[in-house]
Design a protein around this motif. Structure first.
Motif, PDB file in Angstrom:
ATOM      1  N   PRO A  88       0.813  -1.223   0.000  1.00 19.11           N
ATOM      2  CA  PRO A  88       0.000   0.000   0.000  1.00 19.11           C
ATOM      3  C   PRO A  88       0.848   1.275   0.000  1.00 19.11           C
ATOM      4  O   PRO A  88       0.455   2.274  -0.613  1.00 19.11           O
ATOM      5  CB  PRO A  88      -0.813  -0.134   1.287  1.00 19.11           C
ATOM      6  CG  PRO A  88      -0.961  -1.603   1.482  1.00 19.11           C
ATOM      7  CD  PRO A  88       0.357  -2.183   1.025  1.00 19.11           C
ATOM      8  N   GLU A  89       1.998   1.242   0.615  1.00 16.59           N
ATOM      9  CA  GLU A  89       2.858   2.436   0.646  1.00 16.59           C
ATOM     10  C   GLU A  89       3.510   2.736  -0.701  1.00 16.59           C
ATOM     11  O   GLU A  89       4.159   3.774  -0.856  1.00 16.59           O
ATOM     12  CB  GLU A  89       3.932   2.321   1.729  1.00 16.59           C
ATOM     13  CG  GLU A  89       4.738   1.037   1.687  1.00 16.59           C
ATOM     14  CD  GLU A  89       4.213  -0.007   2.656  1.00 16.59           C
ATOM     15  OE1 GLU A  89       2.973  -0.203   2.740  1.00 16.59           O
ATOM     16  OE2 GLU A  89       5.056  -0.647   3.325  1.00 16.59           O
ATOM     17  N   ASP A  90       3.339   1.862  -1.687  1.00 12.63           N
ATOM     18  CA  ASP A  90       3.807   2.144  -3.046  1.00 12.63           C
ATOM     19  C   ASP A  90       2.798   2.982  -3.827  1.00 12.63           C
ATOM     20  O   ASP A  90       3.085   3.400  -4.952  1.00 12.63           O
ATOM     21  CB  ASP A  90       4.063   0.844  -3.806  1.00 12.63           C
ATOM     22  CG  ASP A  90       5.207   0.026  -3.219  1.00 12.63           C
ATOM     23  OD1 ASP A  90       5.054  -1.208  -3.135  1.00 12.63           O
ATOM     24  OD2 ASP A  90       6.241   0.616  -2.852  1.00 12.63           O
ATOM     25  N   THR A  91       1.648   3.223  -3.254  1.00 14.12           N
ATOM     26  CA  THR A  91       0.619   4.032  -3.914  1.00 14.12           C
ATOM     27  C   THR A  91       1.132   5.444  -4.156  1.00 14.12           C
ATOM     28  O   THR A  91       1.582   6.119  -3.231  1.00 14.12           O
ATOM     29  CB  THR A  91      -0.654   4.078  -3.055  1.00 14.12           C
ATOM     30  OG1 THR A  91      -1.206   2.758  -2.975  1.00 14.12           O
ATOM     31  CG2 THR A  91      -1.678   5.029  -3.653  1.00 14.12           C
ATOM     32  N   ALA A  92       1.086   5.869  -5.420  1.00 13.36           N
ATOM     33  CA  ALA A  92       1.604   7.176  -5.800  1.00 13.36           C
ATOM     34  C   ALA A  92       1.376   7.386  -7.286  1.00 13.36           C
ATOM     35  O   ALA A  92       1.009   6.451  -8.010  1.00 13.36           O
ATOM     36  CB  ALA A  92       3.108   7.274  -5.502  1.00 13.36           C
ATOM     37  N   VAL A  93       1.620   8.609  -7.734  1.00 13.38           N
ATOM     38  CA  VAL A  93       1.745   8.865  -9.163  1.00 13.38           C
ATOM     39  C   VAL A  93       3.210   8.637  -9.523  1.00 13.38           C
ATOM     40  O   VAL A  93       4.101   9.190  -8.880  1.00 13.38           O
ATOM     41  CB  VAL A  93       1.318  10.296  -9.525  1.00 13.38           C
ATOM     42  CG1 VAL A  93       1.516  10.537 -11.026  1.00 13.38           C
ATOM     43  CG2 VAL A  93      -0.137  10.539  -9.132  1.00 13.38           C
ATOM     44  N   TYR A  94       3.423   7.813 -10.527  1.00 13.15           N
ATOM     45  CA  TYR A  94       4.772   7.467 -10.959  1.00 13.15           C
ATOM     46  C   TYR A  94       5.123   8.258 -12.217  1.00 13.15           C
ATOM     47  O   TYR A  94       4.347   8.275 -13.176  1.00 13.15           O
ATOM     48  CB  TYR A  94       4.881   5.965 -11.226  1.00 13.15           C
ATOM     49  CG  TYR A  94       4.976   5.165  -9.948  1.00 13.15           C
ATOM     50  CD1 TYR A  94       3.880   5.050  -9.103  1.00 13.15           C
ATOM     51  CD2 TYR A  94       6.166   4.537  -9.575  1.00 13.15           C
ATOM     52  CE1 TYR A  94       3.967   4.338  -7.907  1.00 13.15           C
ATOM     53  CE2 TYR A  94       6.264   3.819  -8.392  1.00 13.15           C
ATOM     54  CZ  TYR A  94       5.162   3.730  -7.564  1.00 13.15           C
ATOM     55  OH  TYR A  94       5.248   3.012  -6.394  1.00 13.15           O
ATOM     56  N   TYR A  95       6.289   8.882 -12.173  1.00 16.21           N
ATOM     57  CA  TYR A  95       6.774   9.699 -13.278  1.00 16.21           C
ATOM     58  C   TYR A  95       8.093   9.137 -13.795  1.00 16.21           C
ATOM     59  O   TYR A  95       8.911   8.639 -13.016  1.00 16.21           O
ATOM     60  CB  TYR A  95       7.033  11.131 -12.819  1.00 16.21           C
ATOM     61  CG  TYR A  95       5.842  11.867 -12.284  1.00 16.21           C
ATOM     62  CD1 TYR A  95       5.505  11.808 -10.938  1.00 16.21           C
ATOM     63  CD2 TYR A  95       5.052  12.653 -13.123  1.00 16.21           C
ATOM     64  CE1 TYR A  95       4.418  12.491 -10.437  1.00 16.21           C
ATOM     65  CE2 TYR A  95       3.960  13.344 -12.632  1.00 16.21           C
ATOM     66  CZ  TYR A  95       3.652  13.262 -11.294  1.00 16.21           C
ATOM     67  OH  TYR A  95       2.564  13.948 -10.812  1.00 16.21           O
ATOM     68  N   CYS A  96       8.320   9.268 -15.100  1.00 19.25           N
ATOM     69  CA  CYS A  96       9.663   9.015 -15.603  1.00 19.25           C
ATOM     70  C   CYS A  96      10.263  10.345 -16.042  1.00 19.25           C
ATOM     71  O   CYS A  96       9.551  11.288 -16.416  1.00 19.25           O
ATOM     72  CB  CYS A  96       9.681   7.988 -16.727  1.00 19.25           C
ATOM     73  SG  CYS A  96       8.766   8.408 -18.213  1.00 19.25           S
ATOM     74  N   GLY A  97      11.578  10.386 -15.960  1.00 20.39           N
ATOM     75  CA  GLY A  97      12.306  11.582 -16.327  1.00 20.39           C
ATOM     76  C   GLY A  97      13.611  11.205 -17.005  1.00 20.39           C
ATOM     77  O   GLY A  97      14.049  10.049 -16.934  1.00 20.39           O
TER      78      GLY A  97
END
Length: 120
Positions: A88-97
């Motif tokens: 559950p702590e992996d919940t997030a918006v994931y971005y690449c850069g």
């Protein structure tokens, strides 16, 4: 300037897996180190994993080591993040850069992000 588009996010139960993709348009990815970062609600963006242009160097945050794997296919102009054992702590918006080298501090050209939600 390279333009990046993330995909592959979704809703998954704890312990499940997802594979995120980061595709480039406008320019080839092969000249850049690529990194995955994430931002949970109310928190600052944090480093997840980075990979050098030739896959020779990879860095991982301690919180994802042994669970996440970053890889790239320069022929397909795409970088992946395989996420196993999601929590559950992996919940997030994931971005690449993109960056000149895989050191996490020097990334930019962010995509629009893809939401990952892990239910308990």
């Amino acid at each position: 300037q390279v333009q990046l588009v993330e995909s592959g996010g979704g809703l998954v139960q704890a312990g499940g897996s997802l594979r995120l993709s980061c595709a480039a348009s406008g320019r080839t990815l092969s000249s850049y180190a690529i990194g995955w970062f994430r931002q949970a609600s109310g928190k600052v963006r944090e480093f997840v994993a980075t990979i050098s242009w030739n896959s020779g160097i990879m860095y991982y945050a301690d919180s994802v080591k042994g669970r996440f794997t970053i890889s790239r296919d320069n022929a397909k102009n795409t970088v992946y993040l395989q996420m196993n054992g999601l929590k559950p702590e992996d919940t997030a918006v994931y971005y690449c850069g993109a960056g000149a080298n895989p050191t996490p501090a020097y990334f930019g050209s962010w995509g629009q992000g893809t939401q990952v939600t892990v239910s308990s």
